[in-house]
Design a protein around this motif. Structure first.
Motif, mmCIF file in Angstrom:
data_model
loop_
_atom_site.group_PDB
_atom_site.id
_atom_site.type_symbol
_atom_site.label_atom_id
_atom_site.label_comp_id
_atom_site.label_asym_id
_atom_site.label_seq_id
_atom_site.Cartn_x
_atom_site.Cartn_y
_atom_site.Cartn_z
ATOM 1 N N GLU A 189 1.113 -1.121 -0.033
ATOM 2 C CA GLU A 189 -0.016 -0.062 -0.187
ATOM 3 C C GLU A 189 0.843 1.181 -0.068
ATOM 4 N N ARG A 190 2.063 1.389 0.924
ATOM 5 C CA ARG A 190 3.135 2.388 0.827
ATOM 6 C C ARG A 190 3.319 2.723 -1.027
ATOM 7 N N ALA A 191 3.835 1.053 -1.177
ATOM 8 C CA ALA A 191 4.270 1.901 -2.608
ATOM 9 C C ALA A 191 3.676 2.109 -4.319
ATOM 10 N N ASN A 192 1.807 1.517 -3.510
ATOM 11 C CA ASN A 192 1.028 2.300 -4.566
ATOM 12 C C ASN A 192 0.579 4.165 -4.077
ATOM 13 N N LEU A 193 1.049 3.756 -3.340
ATOM 14 C CA LEU A 193 0.772 6.004 -2.689
ATOM 15 C C LEU A 193 1.439 6.704 -3.083
ATOM 16 N N VAL A 194 3.189 5.992 -2.459
ATOM 17 C CA VAL A 194 4.395 7.144 -3.413
ATOM 18 C C VAL A 194 3.536 6.891 -4.977
ATOM 19 N N LEU A 195 3.647 5.385 -5.223
ATOM 20 C CA LEU A 195 3.706 5.960 -6.903
ATOM 21 C C LEU A 195 2.679 6.695 -7.632
ATOM 22 N N SER A 196 1.011 7.148 -7.123
ATOM 23 C CA SER A 196 0.473 7.823 -7.507
ATOM 24 C C SER A 196 1.010 8.794 -7.381
#
Length: 213
Positions: A151-158
Motif C-alpha cells: 500500500e505504501r508503494a502504491n501511494l508513493v507511485l500515485s
C-alpha cells in the motif's frame, strides 16, 4: 506547495458607448482582474490531498517500525531471521524486508542479509529449530508487513505518476498559454481608441438626454 498566478498588468480599456464630441473622450483604466477562486480552490485541494497523503504514509511507516521491533523480539539471532530495514532509493526512504544469515562459525561468523521480495514475504518465516515456537505469529506479522509495504508503494507511485502527468501537461499548455497571453497584451498595447462615455455619465459632461427636445 504554493501556486501563484501571474497578474495581468494595469491597462487601459476603451469601449464605445455613444457618439459624443472628441473633447469628452476619456480613457478608463482597469487594474488586475478580480479573483475567480480557482487558485484558492486548487491550493486547498493540493494542501488537503498532500496532508492526507503524508499522514497516511507516516502511519504506515510507524506500523512497519512496530512490526520490525516485534520481529526482532520474536525471532532468535539465527540464520533465517527476517527484519525490515530502511534504505534510500532516489532520495526517498523506502522499507524493505531482509533475511539474515551468518556465514562461517555460528558465533564468529559474519552476518549477511538477502533482500526478500514483498510478493512471497510470509513464506520467509522460518519454522524449524528455535523459530518454531513463534512461527505462526511471525508469519502473520509478515503478512501485515507485506500489505503495508504494498500500500505504501502504491501511494508513493500515485504521487510520482501525478507529478509526471502534470509535468507533461504543463509542457504542452504553458507555451500555448504564454503565446496567447502575449497576443492579448499586444492587443491592449496597440489599442488607439478612447472611451466614449454616455451622456448620462456625470463626468462626461453635457446635458441630460431627458432635457433634449
Amino acid at each position: 506547495m504554493c501556486i501563484i498566478l501571474p497578474a495581468a498588468p494595469a491597462r487601459a480599456v476603451y469601449v464605445f458607448r455613444s457618439k459624443v464630441p472628441l473633447s469628452r473622450l476619456k480613457p478608463v483604466v482597469f487594474q488586475s482582474p478580480p479573483k475567480i477562486g480557482i487558485a484558492d480552490a486548487l491550493q486547498q485541494l493540493i494542501d488537503t490531498a498532500g496532508a492526507r497523503l503524508i499522514r497516511q504514509v507516516l502511519l504506515l511507516d510507524e506500523m512497519l517500525v512496530d512490526i520490525d521491533q516485534l520481529l526482532n523480539i520474536l525471532q532468535p539471532a539465527r540464520s533465517g531471521k527476517v527484519r525490515i530495514e530502511w534504505v534510500w532509493v532516489n532520495d526517498i526512504k523506502k522499507p524493505r524486508a531482509v533475511v539474515y544469515s551468518r556465514r562461517g562459525l555460528q558465533k564468529r561468523g559474519k552476518w549477511t542479509r538477502e533482500v526478500a521480495g514483498v510478493s512471497n514475504l510470509p513464506r520467509r518465516a522460518k519454522r524449524t529449530g528455535l523459530f518454531h515456537e513463534n512461527h505462526q505469529v511471525v508469519r502473520q506479522l509478515l503478512v501485515h508487513a507485506q500489505t503495508l509495504m504494498s500500500e505504501r508503494a502504491n501511494l508513493v507511485l500515485s504521487v510520482t505518476n501525478l507529478s509526471q502527468s502534470s509535468s507533461r501537461k504543463l509542457e504542452s499548455v504553458e507555451p500555448k498559454a504564454n503565446r496567447l497571453r502575449e497576443e492579448i497584451w499586444e492587443t491592449f498595447r496597440n489599442l488607439d481608441t478612447h472611451v466614449r462615455f454616455d451622456k448620462r455619465d456625470p463626468e462626461a459632461g453635457g446635458d441630460d438626454p431627458d432635457d433634449e427636445s
